[in-house]
Scaffold this active site. Sequence first.
Site, PDB file in Angstrom:
ATOM      1  N   GLU A 126      42.425  43.963  40.765  1.00  0.00           N
ATOM      2  CA  GLU A 126      40.989  43.843  41.046  1.00  0.00           C
ATOM      3  C   GLU A 126      40.457  45.045  41.817  1.00  0.00           C
ATOM      4  O   GLU A 126      40.009  44.935  42.957  1.00  0.00           O
ATOM      5  CB  GLU A 126      40.701  42.561  41.839  1.00  0.00           C
ATOM      6  CG  GLU A 126      41.090  41.323  41.070  1.00  0.00           C
ATOM      7  CD  GLU A 126      40.555  40.018  41.638  1.00  0.00           C
ATOM      8  OE1 GLU A 126      40.343  39.089  40.881  1.00  0.00           O
ATOM      9  OE2 GLU A 126      40.379  39.925  42.863  1.00  0.00           O
ATOM     10  N   GLU A 170      44.317  36.606  35.090  1.00  0.00           N
ATOM     11  CA  GLU A 170      44.062  35.541  36.061  1.00  0.00           C
ATOM     12  C   GLU A 170      42.945  34.658  35.547  1.00  0.00           C
ATOM     13  O   GLU A 170      41.926  35.167  35.071  1.00  0.00           O
ATOM     14  CB  GLU A 170      43.603  36.087  37.426  1.00  0.00           C
ATOM     15  CG  GLU A 170      44.662  36.760  38.223  1.00  0.00           C
ATOM     16  CD  GLU A 170      44.184  37.158  39.618  1.00  0.00           C
ATOM     17  OE1 GLU A 170      43.298  36.483  40.176  1.00  0.00           O
ATOM     18  OE2 GLU A 170      44.704  38.157  40.133  1.00  0.00           O
TER      19      GLU A 170
HETATM   20  C1  BGP Z   1      41.739  36.987  42.878  1.00  0.00           C
HETATM   21  C2  BGP Z   1      42.997  37.582  43.395  1.00  0.00           C
HETATM   22  C3  BGP Z   1      44.138  36.661  43.571  1.00  0.00           C
HETATM   23  C4  BGP Z   1      43.785  35.214  43.757  1.00  0.00           C
HETATM   24  C5  BGP Z   1      42.567  34.745  43.024  1.00  0.00           C
HETATM   25  C6  BGP Z   1      42.049  33.392  43.437  1.00  0.00           C
HETATM   26  O1  BGP Z   1      40.684  37.599  43.537  1.00  0.00           O
HETATM   27  O2  BGP Z   1      43.443  38.644  42.591  1.00  0.00           O
HETATM   28  O3  BGP Z   1      44.987  37.201  44.496  1.00  0.00           O
HETATM   29  O4  BGP Z   1      44.056  34.695  44.944  1.00  0.00           O
HETATM   30  O5  BGP Z   1      41.511  35.646  43.086  1.00  0.00           O
HETATM   31  O6  BGP Z   1      41.343  33.490  44.633  1.00  0.00           O
HETATM   32  P1  BGP Z   1      41.591  32.547  45.863  1.00  0.00           P
HETATM   33  O7  BGP Z   1      43.020  32.653  46.169  1.00  0.00           O
HETATM   34  O8  BGP Z   1      40.736  33.079  46.925  1.00  0.00           O
HETATM   35  O9  BGP Z   1      41.188  31.193  45.407  1.00  0.00           O
END
Ligand code: BGP
Length: 473
Positions: free
Chosen positions: A179, A371
């Site tokens: 990201e 993701e």
């Molecule tokens: C993205 C990241 C992850 C992950 C995901 C979910 O921004 O790459 O590392 O954690 O989001 O977000 P969160 O964990 O805040 O729910």
Amino acid sequence: MGFPEGFLWGGATAANQCEGAYNEGGRGLANVDVCPHGEDRFPVCLGHKKMLRPDSEHYYPAMEAIDMYHHYKEDIAMFGEMGFKTYRLSIAWTRIFPNGDEAEPNEEGLQFYENVFKECHKYGIEPLVTITHFDCPIHLIEEYGGWKNRKLVDFYKKLVTVLFTRYKGLVKYWLTFNEINMILHLPFMGAGLVFEEGEDETQAKYLAAHHELVASAEATRIAHEIDPENMVGCMLAAGSTYPHTCHPADVWKALEKDRENYFFIDVQARGYYPNYAKKFFERENIKIDITPEDEKLLRENTVDFVSFSYYSSRCTSADPNVAVTDGNAFASVKNPYLKASEWGWQIDPLGLRTTLNTLYDRYQKPLFIVENGLGAVDTPDENGYVEDDYRIDYLREHIKAMKDAIELDGVDLLGYTSWGCIDLVSASTGEMKKRYGFIYVDKDNEGNGTLKRTPKKSFYWYKKVIESNGEEL
Ligand code: BGP
């Protein structure tokens, strides 16, 4: 028809959110280790509160996380049981170079990932490796100011050269920065940036971004040099921005918002700074030393594929008084047509199809969804079993949208790795309660629990999805 043969189904995690063992195996301290749970988390992640060493007043969830460092065999076996074709994981930079600027890498760290990759291959799982998922050695922050300093490019080059050499034949798919656009939203977490009182943050963020973009192109160059089989991707926190109304001012605002994110991928996938970015730098008086060598490097070393995370679409308005909601560190205007998760992230499967099409139209490169998922509160029964139909529903609808993009729109998609395939620490809030996994991990927000792993209902559902190559949803 349907999903192509060899489609890479799997799941994704990040070192700092699952490995733990932050001070074992010769590992050094990283920015991600000192992001506490609780009210100081945001100020720290934003680079507004300087906290480069842990203290006894805070709880730091990444330090133990779900202790995958010691459980990886058991965890990968479960991924194997689900039939994963790929597993996305990240390298903790500080396991390889504990301070970031050593002459020689730490053998114990290198061996650890070698073992992990070999374990994956035992089950026919292709590792998909994020080189940096938010982590930066603390020493590089203290000594050099993190990615604000061009020297980081050299340290990163060293890191990737070691990785590509050591894991040649074991790893083929690489992502340079997780990201990359998160640098604008969580700059300490994303790039080790800490701001001094009165510092021009926009200047610092774009300077750091340039260094990461150069480092990413260097990594692509080196990866191809060491093994022409290597496939290198960039990674965007994606989600198309909708205008709140059809008022032209809202439409314009949405275009601008999208460009804030596409800017990074425009450079990584097309190989040059777009004119709108150059104009923005001029207007904002942002000074970046983009050398002719940088320009050549960027142009000659574009990525092989474009990967992204997708949780939600976004919505924006030219009217500052319209209500906002949360969403992956990006606040968005509330979209009246969408429901939201318990954390306010708006749920929009069709938005995934839109995003896939937009990215494919723009870049004409293979895409990879690395993701996607639903962060939700799970309530296990006395055996630790969770009936997570809400998660299955979310994933099913997103997989359908992805199927439409492939089947009806002709988008070239390499694979899909759902986020947090095993419960892990949330990046934004540091909670364990916000769970994404097919596998329940017994641990709570305060760090209590046995760490026992138990498959959820979605575990068996996803296994069937993979077995049927996305036909049985
Ligand atoms: C993205 C990241 C992850 C992950 C995901 C979910 O921004 O790459 O590392 O954690 O989001 O977000 P969160 O964990 O805040 O729910």
